[in-house]
Design an enzyme around this catalytic site. Sequence first.
Site, PDB file in Angstrom:
ATOM      1  N   GLY A 180       0.790  -1.216   0.000  1.00 10.54           N
ATOM      2  CA  GLY A 180       0.000   0.000   0.000  1.00 10.54           C
ATOM      3  C   GLY A 180       0.824   1.268   0.000  1.00 10.54           C
ATOM      4  O   GLY A 180       1.994   1.280  -0.382  1.00 10.54           O
ATOM      5  N   HIS A 199      13.980  -7.047  -0.074  1.00 12.39           N
ATOM      6  CA  HIS A 199      12.743  -7.326   0.669  1.00 12.39           C
ATOM      7  C   HIS A 199      12.947  -8.641   1.411  1.00 12.39           C
ATOM      8  O   HIS A 199      13.409  -9.619   0.826  1.00 12.39           O
ATOM      9  CB  HIS A 199      11.552  -7.416  -0.280  1.00 12.39           C
ATOM     10  N   ARG A 208      14.653   2.541   3.154  1.00 10.27           N
ATOM     11  CA  ARG A 208      13.294   3.070   2.986  1.00 10.27           C
ATOM     12  C   ARG A 208      12.304   2.418   3.953  1.00 10.27           C
ATOM     13  O   ARG A 208      12.293   1.205   4.126  1.00 10.27           O
ATOM     14  CB  ARG A 208      12.814   2.821   1.558  1.00 10.27           C
ATOM     15  N   LEU A 214       5.625   4.733  -2.961  1.00  7.81           N
ATOM     16  CA  LEU A 214       4.514   5.221  -3.786  1.00  7.81           C
ATOM     17  C   LEU A 214       4.196   6.662  -3.378  1.00  7.81           C
ATOM     18  O   LEU A 214       3.932   7.525  -4.205  1.00  7.81           O
ATOM     19  CB  LEU A 214       3.289   4.323  -3.609  1.00  7.81           C
TER      20      LEU A 214
HETATM   21  P1  FAD Z   1       7.734   2.430 -12.201  1.00 10.50           P
HETATM   22  O1  FAD Z   1       6.397   2.227 -11.677  1.00 10.50           O
HETATM   23  O2  FAD Z   1       8.652   1.272 -12.208  1.00 10.50           O
HETATM   24  O3  FAD Z   1       7.599   2.959 -13.698  1.00 10.50           O
HETATM   25  C1  FAD Z   1       8.733   3.093 -14.513  1.00 10.50           C
HETATM   26  C2  FAD Z   1       8.281   3.320 -15.934  1.00 10.50           C
HETATM   27  O4  FAD Z   1       9.383   3.676 -16.759  1.00 10.50           O
HETATM   28  C3  FAD Z   1       7.674   2.082 -16.582  1.00 10.50           C
HETATM   29  O5  FAD Z   1       6.559   2.507 -17.338  1.00 10.50           O
HETATM   30  C4  FAD Z   1       8.774   1.592 -17.500  1.00 10.50           C
HETATM   31  O6  FAD Z   1       8.332   0.835 -18.595  1.00 10.50           O
HETATM   32  C5  FAD Z   1       9.370   2.915 -17.953  1.00 10.50           C
HETATM   33  N1  FAD Z   1      10.732   2.852 -18.452  1.00 10.50           N
HETATM   34  C6  FAD Z   1      11.839   2.397 -17.813  1.00 10.50           C
HETATM   35  N2  FAD Z   1      12.922   2.545 -18.610  1.00 10.50           N
HETATM   36  C7  FAD Z   1      12.489   3.114 -19.763  1.00 10.50           C
HETATM   37  C8  FAD Z   1      13.123   3.503 -20.965  1.00 10.50           C
HETATM   38  N3  FAD Z   1      14.420   3.330 -21.187  1.00 10.50           N
HETATM   39  N4  FAD Z   1      12.367   4.070 -21.941  1.00 10.50           N
HETATM   40  C9  FAD Z   1      11.031   4.224 -21.769  1.00 10.50           C
HETATM   41  N5  FAD Z   1      10.380   3.858 -20.656  1.00 10.50           N
HETATM   42  C10 FAD Z   1      11.108   3.319 -19.665  1.00 10.50           C
HETATM   43  N6  FAD Z   1       6.099   0.670  -2.762  1.00 10.50           N
HETATM   44  C11 FAD Z   1       5.209   1.118  -1.854  1.00 10.50           C
HETATM   45  O7  FAD Z   1       5.255   2.282  -1.448  1.00 10.50           O
HETATM   46  N7  FAD Z   1       4.242   0.268  -1.384  1.00 10.50           N
HETATM   47  C12 FAD Z   1       4.139  -1.025  -1.784  1.00 10.50           C
HETATM   48  O8  FAD Z   1       3.247  -1.740  -1.353  1.00 10.50           O
HETATM   49  C13 FAD Z   1       5.081  -1.511  -2.722  1.00 10.50           C
HETATM   50  N8  FAD Z   1       5.041  -2.796  -3.128  1.00 10.50           N
HETATM   51  C14 FAD Z   1       5.888  -3.207  -4.110  1.00 10.50           C
HETATM   52  C15 FAD Z   1       5.779  -4.505  -4.607  1.00 10.50           C
HETATM   53  C16 FAD Z   1       6.571  -4.922  -5.657  1.00 10.50           C
HETATM   54  C17 FAD Z   1       6.447  -6.327  -6.182  1.00 10.50           C
HETATM   55  C18 FAD Z   1       7.519  -4.031  -6.224  1.00 10.50           C
HETATM   56  C19 FAD Z   1       8.391  -4.451  -7.358  1.00 10.50           C
HETATM   57  C20 FAD Z   1       7.654  -2.745  -5.709  1.00 10.50           C
HETATM   58  C21 FAD Z   1       6.842  -2.329  -4.663  1.00 10.50           C
HETATM   59  N9  FAD Z   1       6.936  -1.032  -4.155  1.00 10.50           N
HETATM   60  C22 FAD Z   1       6.050  -0.608  -3.220  1.00 10.50           C
HETATM   61  C23 FAD Z   1       7.838  -0.054  -4.752  1.00 10.50           C
HETATM   62  C24 FAD Z   1       7.044   0.837  -5.718  1.00 10.50           C
HETATM   63  O9  FAD Z   1       6.114   0.045  -6.422  1.00 10.50           O
HETATM   64  C25 FAD Z   1       7.947   1.532  -6.715  1.00 10.50           C
HETATM   65  O10 FAD Z   1       9.019   2.148  -6.067  1.00 10.50           O
HETATM   66  C26 FAD Z   1       7.160   2.594  -7.484  1.00 10.50           C
HETATM   67  O11 FAD Z   1       6.029   2.008  -8.064  1.00 10.50           O
HETATM   68  C27 FAD Z   1       8.039   3.218  -8.542  1.00 10.50           C
HETATM   69  O12 FAD Z   1       7.233   4.035  -9.342  1.00 10.50           O
HETATM   70  P2  FAD Z   1       7.911   4.802 -10.544  1.00 10.50           P
HETATM   71  O13 FAD Z   1       6.839   5.544 -11.234  1.00 10.50           O
HETATM   72  O14 FAD Z   1       9.096   5.521 -10.081  1.00 10.50           O
HETATM   73  O15 FAD Z   1       8.486   3.628 -11.497  1.00 10.50           O
HETATM   74  C1  SIN Z   2       5.183  -4.968   0.529  1.00  8.67           C
HETATM   75  O1  SIN Z   2       3.992  -5.064   0.262  1.00  8.67           O
HETATM   76  O2  SIN Z   2       5.776  -5.638   1.391  1.00  8.67           O
HETATM   77  C2  SIN Z   2       5.982  -3.973  -0.231  1.00  8.67           C
HETATM   78  C3  SIN Z   2       5.874  -2.679   0.435  1.00  8.67           C
HETATM   79  C4  SIN Z   2       6.947  -1.747  -0.029  1.00  8.67           C
HETATM   80  O3  SIN Z   2       7.825  -2.119  -0.793  1.00  8.67           O
HETATM   81  O4  SIN Z   2       6.904  -0.602   0.431  1.00  8.67           O
END
Ligand code: FAD
Ligand code: SIN
Length: 549
Positions: A49, A234, A376, A382
Amino acid sequence: MSVYRTDFVVIGSGIAGLTFALRAAEQAEVVVITKKERSESNTNYAQGGIAGVLSPEDTFDLHFQDTLNAGAGLCHEDAVRVLVQEGPHQIRRLIELGARFDMERDAEGNPVLALGREGGHSRNRIVHYADQTGWEIERTLLEATRYHPRITIHEHFFALELILRDSECVGVWVLNTHSDEPEAFFARAVLLATGGCGQVYPHTTNPPIATGDGIAMAWRAGAYIANMEFMQFHPTTLYHPSARSFLISEAVRGEGAVLRLPDGTPFMEQHHPMKDLAPRDVVARAIDAEMKRLGLPCVYLDITHRPGEFLRQRFPVIYNRLQSVGIDMAREWIPVVPAAHYMCGGVQTDLYGRTSIPRLYAAGEVACTGVHGANRLASNSLLEALVFADRAATHAVEARWNQPRTDAVPPLEALMQASGVSEEVEHEDIRTRLHAVMHQKVGIVRRLASLQEAAQELQRLQRRAQLVVQKAPHRVEAWERWNLTIVGGLIVQCALRRRESRGLHTLVDFPHRDDVNFKRDTVLCRTAGLDTSEASLSHETRNSAPRSG
Ligand code: FAD
Ligand code: SIN
């Protein structure tokens, strides 16, 4: 080769990119470039979340303090204050856009947000949509952009290089993978929102898109890169041959799950007073230590005291995935191991998402805002993406950057030394070798000698990966491999410079925290000489006037 012009180019369609796009599009035209389908992102897979102070029992000070405690002395307090204070407003904005977070009834029977608990949080403050929070956020943001007259999203466009003119970022070179042609997008400002780099390790919760492209691009362009030694592992990903690294959300521990050794012993109480809900670095290190001490392939997560019906509703994705590999979480312990999850470091920014290169902004996981410090706090990423992408958009619009010239398009720098490429470079499996080095020498617990070996090996791999790109510039995988070797190299270079143990960086040769010498960011810059890790520089970077619009 085609040349395009717009107001703002956003690279990435996760939470950071789309949040920026929606805000900037209130006043200007935005083009979003994304390398796969628009929803493919780390965001889409977020489970637990989004943290925020939304209950009468919670306060900004408590969220602030929890974030600082997790960050092990390196959080930038100004950035954390912005995060916790502006966070709730941004979450409410998501709800206004249509995000459906789980609700419950308060004592008077009124509907209120159902707030979960995760490691390191002293209060229930995690807003969620079952265990599919990221999917719901991505759905909401994409829906809001779908018919927006000022936002255009290009899927399967891969950003290759930033275009610099007079040391300012005026656009980006993009590979149109439909035509295999490079295209130049010019803009008043560019946002890097490319997410993380989990794919630098063989076992990661991150999807295949997480290849650190934005960090590598920014590094090549000469931006300041900070704190790459702090890769978060994680603690609990599924240990199973056919579903390796599938995340078992920390929210499962938030609902009472306990980590156990194979004989049933709960072991977290020996490692931290918060036991299974200790900050993530502590839990991952404890699991690593127990596995090494007893020679175990994994440890176990036990939530069998909760009824099956509750688990099916609260964790439908996890429940079904486990069932698909023959595990009933209501009756059996879940085998778990740590895996690479989140990059706390990245392209250094100030409180408005500005990088050290004028007109280049960064937000989300690619950025290092100073919020996370050395580790973190769960579900703060998020939130960070929402808050700082919105601030970056507001700044970029208000800065009134002028339109750059689109004549005399500068060449793609990376391809400038293409001579002397030999056939044999393609024959080495660069990614497999990179994974072996990162896994064996740059894991949760590190040694100086191993880091030094890794540095040499990664330098060699980086050169080979670059040669492959120069030979086959239309191949996305070649660019991703090169980017991964650059990011691996940055992780190692930062780790080598931090001669202490703090947060996510554990160095057995220097087992203690050393505030006298290392209570500062590690900052690297290719064009300013490799190591610029002076506290004063870091401060100057965050506040310097020349970068204002
Ligand atoms: P992203 O959502 O990764 O988006 C990156 C974008 O850039 C994508 O569209 C990708 O295709 C694009 N892109 C990358 N390189 C290129 C390129 N060269 N050219 C064009 N496009 C490109 N965080 C929380 O706070 N709470 C949670 O519950 C949580 N759970 C998680 C669970 C999982 C399984 C994972 C993997 C992460 C989790 N996180 C969580 C972390 C969080 O999801 C991410 O840190 C956050 O979503 C990152 O968002 P962002 O927009 O920076 O990048
Ligand atoms: C999780 O749901 O454990 C991921 C949460 C996070 O990466 O902040």
